[in-house]
Structure formats: C-alpha cells, structure tokens
Design an enzyme around this catalytic site. Structure first.
Site, PDB file in Angstrom:
ATOM      1  CE  LYS A 213      -3.338   2.898   0.655  1.00  0.00           C
ATOM      2  NZ  LYS A 213      -4.266   3.254  -0.405  1.00  0.00           N
ATOM      3  CB  CYS A 267      -3.733   8.186   0.267  1.00  0.00           C
ATOM      4  SG  CYS A 267      -5.112   7.331   1.042  1.00  0.00           S
TER       5      CYS A 267
HETATM    6  N1  LIG Z   1     -10.162   7.808   2.262  1.00  0.00           N
HETATM    7  C1  LIG Z   1      -9.472   7.110   1.374  1.00  0.00           C
HETATM    8  O1  LIG Z   1      -9.625   7.285   0.173  1.00  0.00           O
HETATM    9  C2  LIG Z   1      -8.495   6.064   1.818  1.00  0.00           C
HETATM   10  C3  LIG Z   1      -7.990   5.197   0.843  1.00  0.00           C
HETATM   11  C4  LIG Z   1      -7.140   4.184   1.238  1.00  0.00           C
HETATM   12  C5  LIG Z   1      -6.773   4.066   2.576  1.00  0.00           C
HETATM   13  N2  LIG Z   1      -7.273   4.934   3.505  1.00  0.00           N
HETATM   14  C6  LIG Z   1      -6.870   4.745   4.894  1.00  0.00           C
HETATM   15  O2  LIG Z   1      -7.987   4.257   5.628  1.00  0.00           O
HETATM   16  C7  LIG Z   1      -7.925   4.732   6.986  1.00  0.00           C
HETATM   17  C8  LIG Z   1      -9.200   5.464   7.314  1.00  0.00           C
HETATM   18  O3  LIG Z   1      -9.276   6.568   6.450  1.00  0.00           O
HETATM   19  P1  LIG Z   1     -10.636   7.358   6.229  1.00  0.00           P
HETATM   20  O4  LIG Z   1     -10.425   8.178   5.011  1.00  0.00           O
HETATM   21  O5  LIG Z   1     -11.808   6.446   6.295  1.00  0.00           O
HETATM   22  O6  LIG Z   1     -10.623   8.284   7.541  1.00  0.00           O
HETATM   23  P2  LIG Z   1     -11.847   9.119   8.132  1.00  0.00           P
HETATM   24  O7  LIG Z   1     -11.266  10.187   8.962  1.00  0.00           O
HETATM   25  O8  LIG Z   1     -12.813   9.460   7.038  1.00  0.00           O
HETATM   26  O9  LIG Z   1     -12.596   8.052   9.064  1.00  0.00           O
HETATM   27  C9  LIG Z   1     -12.052   7.545  10.222  1.00  0.00           C
HETATM   28  C10 LIG Z   1     -13.171   7.437  11.246  1.00  0.00           C
HETATM   29  O10 LIG Z   1     -12.648   6.806  12.406  1.00  0.00           O
HETATM   30  C11 LIG Z   1     -13.244   7.394  13.547  1.00  0.00           C
HETATM   31  N3  LIG Z   1     -12.419   7.075  14.698  1.00  0.00           N
HETATM   32  C12 LIG Z   1     -11.255   7.640  15.123  1.00  0.00           C
HETATM   33  N4  LIG Z   1     -10.798   6.998  16.201  1.00  0.00           N
HETATM   34  C13 LIG Z   1     -11.681   6.005  16.474  1.00  0.00           C
HETATM   35  C14 LIG Z   1     -11.760   5.006  17.469  1.00  0.00           C
HETATM   36  N5  LIG Z   1     -10.822   4.865  18.401  1.00  0.00           N
HETATM   37  N6  LIG Z   1     -12.830   4.181  17.468  1.00  0.00           N
HETATM   38  C15 LIG Z   1     -13.786   4.290  16.535  1.00  0.00           C
HETATM   39  N7  LIG Z   1     -13.757   5.231  15.551  1.00  0.00           N
HETATM   40  C16 LIG Z   1     -12.724   6.060  15.534  1.00  0.00           C
HETATM   41  C17 LIG Z   1     -13.312   8.862  13.184  1.00  0.00           C
HETATM   42  O11 LIG Z   1     -14.273   9.544  13.964  1.00  0.00           O
HETATM   43  C18 LIG Z   1     -13.708   8.784  11.689  1.00  0.00           C
HETATM   44  O12 LIG Z   1     -15.115   8.808  11.517  1.00  0.00           O
HETATM   45  C19 LIG Z   1      -6.655   5.594   7.057  1.00  0.00           C
HETATM   46  O13 LIG Z   1      -5.589   4.792   7.488  1.00  0.00           O
HETATM   47  C20 LIG Z   1      -6.440   6.006   5.617  1.00  0.00           C
HETATM   48  O14 LIG Z   1      -5.093   6.309   5.346  1.00  0.00           O
HETATM   49  C21 LIG Z   1      -8.123   5.916   3.155  1.00  0.00           C
END
Ligand SMILES: NC(=O)c1ccc[n+]([C@@H]2O[C@H](COP(=O)([O-])OP(=O)(O)OC[C@H]3O[C@@H](n4cnc5c(N)ncnc54)[C@H](O)[C@@H]3O)[C@@H](O)[C@H]2O)c1
Length: 416
Positions: A213, A267
């Site tokens: 990744k 990312c």
């Molecule tokens: N958004 C993308 O396009 C994308 C793509 C690939 C990978 N990722 C990865 O996926 C992961 C999540 O990204 P995202 O974009 O969904 O983030 P985001 O901020 O949209 O969502 C994360 C959620 O987790 C919640 N959260 C935080 N701490 C928590 C806890 N202890 N318990 C429960 N909920 C909790 C937050 O309130 C939030 O709603 C990251 O590692 C990111 O790098 C994201």
C-alpha cells in the site's frame, strides 16, 4: 450470518460496512463521533460519496447495519481508523498510531477466541504485529497460534485502494492484497472479502501487504513530483508544460502524470513518509519527491504575486479548496493552504474563495479579514486574477467568455 464490527465509520469504514451488510452480514459500525453514529442510524451519510447514500439507507432500513460508540462482541473486527502523521525525530513524519491503539483497547475485552481482526488502515510495516501485541498484551489468555491451548485470534492486514468519488465501484471491483500474521488469517479474510469483492484476492504476509500500500502511493507521489518539477522547468524555459507532457507521452513507454498545485489528501501526501521513517537513510528519492510536492504551493503563490503585480487593490478569485476534483475532502489540501497563505500574505488583495462542494468556509480560513467565501460565478465576475486550484467539473465546464480580460493562473491546465 457473520457478525462484523467495523471500527471507524469514515470514507473507508462506512462503505466497507455497507457492502458487507449488503452481502448478508450483520454489521455494527463503531465510531467515536456521535455525528457519524447518528447519521448512520438515520440511514444518512456523514460525508459525501457517490452512490453510498442508497446502500446505507437500504441496509440500515433492513436492520443489517447499525452504529454505536462502544465496541460490541463480534466474530470479525475491521479497523478503519485514521493513521495521520506526526513530526518524527528523524526529520521524517512518523505515523500516529494512537487511533489504532484506541481501537485495540476497545476490541480486546470483547474477544473470546476464534475472532478475525482485520487492519484496513494504511500502516507502516509491522503495525499489524503491533496491533496483535497490543490486543494479546491485554488478553494473555488468548494467542496467535494456540500455544498452551490458549484460544486463537486471527490477525491480518487488508489495505484499501479506493479512489474517493468512485469508492462504491472500486470497493467491489479492485483487486485486494491480504497479508496475514498467519496463513489461516489471510485465508479467513479472503473468504470474507470474496462475499463482496469481485477483484483478485492475493494473499501474502502482513508486512508485505503493509508495504504494498505504501509503495503504491510513494510511486504516485514520486511520479507527480517529476511532473511538478517539469512544470517549473518548462515555465522557466518558456515552454507549455501541458503540450510538453502530451507530446512526450506519445512515446510508447513514457507516461508522465499531470502537474498541479501540490499533492494533498490523506494518502499520497502522507503514506510515503511511513516508508521514509521506516528507512530514513535509504529513501533519498521518496523523501525528495515529498519535498518537491510540498514546495509546489510556494511556487503557485509566487505565480499569483506576479499576476497581481501592478494592480493596486487586486481581487483574486481562488477556485477550489479540496485536495482533488469533485470531492468535499480538505485533508492535506494544497489548494486550502495556498488560499490561506494568499489571504494572509497579500494584505492589499481581496481573496474570493469558491468551493462548490462545501457549504461553509473551513476553519482554516477564519480570521482572515480579506477572505470571503462566495459563489464561483460571483468570484470570477469580480476578480482581476483568477487562480484555478482544483479542476472541479463546474470550473472545467465554465463558459470561457467569463474569463475574458482576467489574468489567469491555471494550476491544473484545465483552461488550455
Ligand atoms: N479515504 C481514502 O480514500 C483512503 C484510501 C485508502 C486508505 N485509507 C486509509 O484508511 C484509513 C481510514 O481513512 P478514512 O479516510 O476512512 O478516515 P476518516 O477520517 O474518514 O474516518 C475515520 C473514522 O474513524 C473514527 N475514529 C477515530 N478513532 C476512532 C476510534 N478509536 N474508534 C472508533 N472510531 C474512531 C473517526 O471519527 C472517523 O469517523 C486511514 O488509514 C487512511 O489512510 C483511506
């Protein structure tokens, strides 16, 4: 019916929860944000993502998905919490794993043995092992491999590769890399994800999956840095970079990406740092690419300074704030940082900000007296200088006669 708990209901967790529920699982989403939990329980989205609204409304109405703030017992846990970066001791940015630690603390007391824990958050090499250590450290009565007859918990990493704006299509269609701490864990994830994923499911170990990744995003970052550097070189030499790239890409083995105002999002602008902090002395190219992309906003500001030269009280239209086109996501957005810096560094200018995907001006722009958040047509009509920062469809489809007589800084090559 498999019971699945998805921890973190953001851009990744909520679509994952929704497609698993659509495929027949009983899903409980957990989020620390009451706003996210309440929205999901109403069958609504806490953020914008094409096509997700109908699926969430449907699975919530059918009782397949519900949300809460505390972690319940479940057969499968999928962790999709943020992994931002923080300034590290080596000069590189290190991953902030505190959200994963918090998720682990919520999961550990619920386990009885035979559960599957899948880390989806983008993570530095070794994080899945760390997650297992954190959970098994709290629960010494459980084990990875059944040692001393202790019940087993299976751990794996399955990174997400979706493109915001196309998540619902890609979460089904993309191939997935599944890295288990044991081969049994990887096989369990494969069987579960095969219920909704039509792409290839490739199994490996957890460290390789973590690194795959990061490698994908570092590859894109390095290639965007090449395009960004080229754009500055071309400008210095009086060459149109867009024509240059178009012509060079006619070579059958050349495929240069598009330059822009910098690199944003959670990312590509973040993940290469996790490789740099894991191997600081061996990552000269990856670190340099981050530097090139991070400095591109400064160059854009210089271009705007040149464009306003000679105007006494210039009005600047800054078009777009998000990190990419046609989304509402502001994380690490170079457009937002450029707009903020224009507002603070050009005190004689009025900066009219337009962002069609966001209803309210973001907090990063508050307290700047010469910055106003307006409709893009008004911003363009009143501006002396129009700065295109994000190539949203509204801007690309703009009636070009509206730009007549304006000075243009087009960072995306959308109005060539
Ligand atoms: N958004 C993308 O396009 C994308 C793509 C690939 C990978 N990722 C990865 O996926 C992961 C999540 O990204 P995202 O974009 O969904 O983030 P985001 O901020 O949209 O969502 C994360 C959620 O987790 C919640 N959260 C935080 N701490 C928590 C806890 N202890 N318990 C429960 N909920 C909790 C937050 O309130 C939030 O709603 C990251 O590692 C990111 O790098 C994201």
């Amino acid at each position: 019916m498999t019971s699945i708990c998805v921890v973190g209901l953001g851009y990744i967790g909520l679509p994952t929860a929704a497609v698993l529920a659509r495929a027949g699982a009983e899903v409980i989403g957990v989020d620390v944000s009451e706003r996210h939990v309440d929205a999901v329980n109403r069958g609504e989205l806490p953020f914008a993502e094409t096509g997700l609204d109908k699926v969430v409304a449907d699975v919530v109405a059918r009782g397949r998905l519900r949300a809460q703030t505390h972690t319940p017992p479940a057969e499968v846990y999928i962790v999709a919490v943020p992994t931002p970066f923080k300034r590290g001791t080596t000069g590189a940015h290190e991953a902030d794993l505190s959200y994963i630690e918090a998720a682990a603390r919520g999961i550990a007391p619920q386990l009885v043995g035979d559960e599957l824990v899948v880390l989806e958050s983008t993570s530095p090499p070794g994080t899945t092992e760390l997650l297992a250590e954190m959970i098994l450290g709290e629960r010494p009565d459980l084990s990875l491999d059944g040692t001393c007859g202790r019940p087993v918990v299976h751990f794996a990493h399955c990174p997400e590769r979706v493109l915001p704006g196309r998540i619902m299509a890609e979460i089904v269609g993309n191939s997935r890399i599944i890295g288990g701490l044991t081969s049994r864990a990887a096989e369990l994830v494969r069987d579960l994800y095969a219920t909704f994923c039509e792409g290839e499911l490739r199994l490996t170990d957890a460290r390789t999956a973590e690194m795959v990744k990061l490698t994908e995003n570092a590859f894109r970052d390095v290639n965007i840095a090449f395009a960004n550097e080229l754009s500055i070189v071309a400008e210095k030499l009086g060459i149109d970079v867009w024509e240059l790239i178009e012509l060079a890409n006619l070579h059958p083995r050349v495929s240069i990406l598009r330059p822009g105002p910098g690199v944003g999002g959670h990312c590509i602008a973040v993940d290469p740092w996790f490789i740099v902090s894991a191997a600081p002395d061996e990552t000269r190219v990856i670190r340099a690419a981050r530097g090139v992309n991070d400095s591109k906003p400064l160059h854009v500001i210089e271009c705007v300074r040149e464009a306003v030269a000679g105007l006494e009280s210039p009005t600047i239209a800054a078009l777009g704030l998000t990190f990419k086109a046609d989304v509402d996501d502001l994380r690490e957005s170079p457009a937002l940082s450029i707009t903020r810096d224009l507002g603070s560094q050009l005190p004689d200018a009025e900066v009219l900000v337009a962002e069609p995907n966001i209803a309210e001006p973001p907090a990063a722009l508050s307290g700047l007296p010469h910055v106003a958040f307006v409709d893009y047509r008004e911003a363009i009509a009143r501006a002396d200088v129009v700065v295109l920062l994000v190539d949203h469809k509204e801007f690309k489809d703009l009636d070009r006669t509206l730009l007549a007589g304006k000075r243009i800084v087009d960072t995306r090559g959308a109005w060539r």
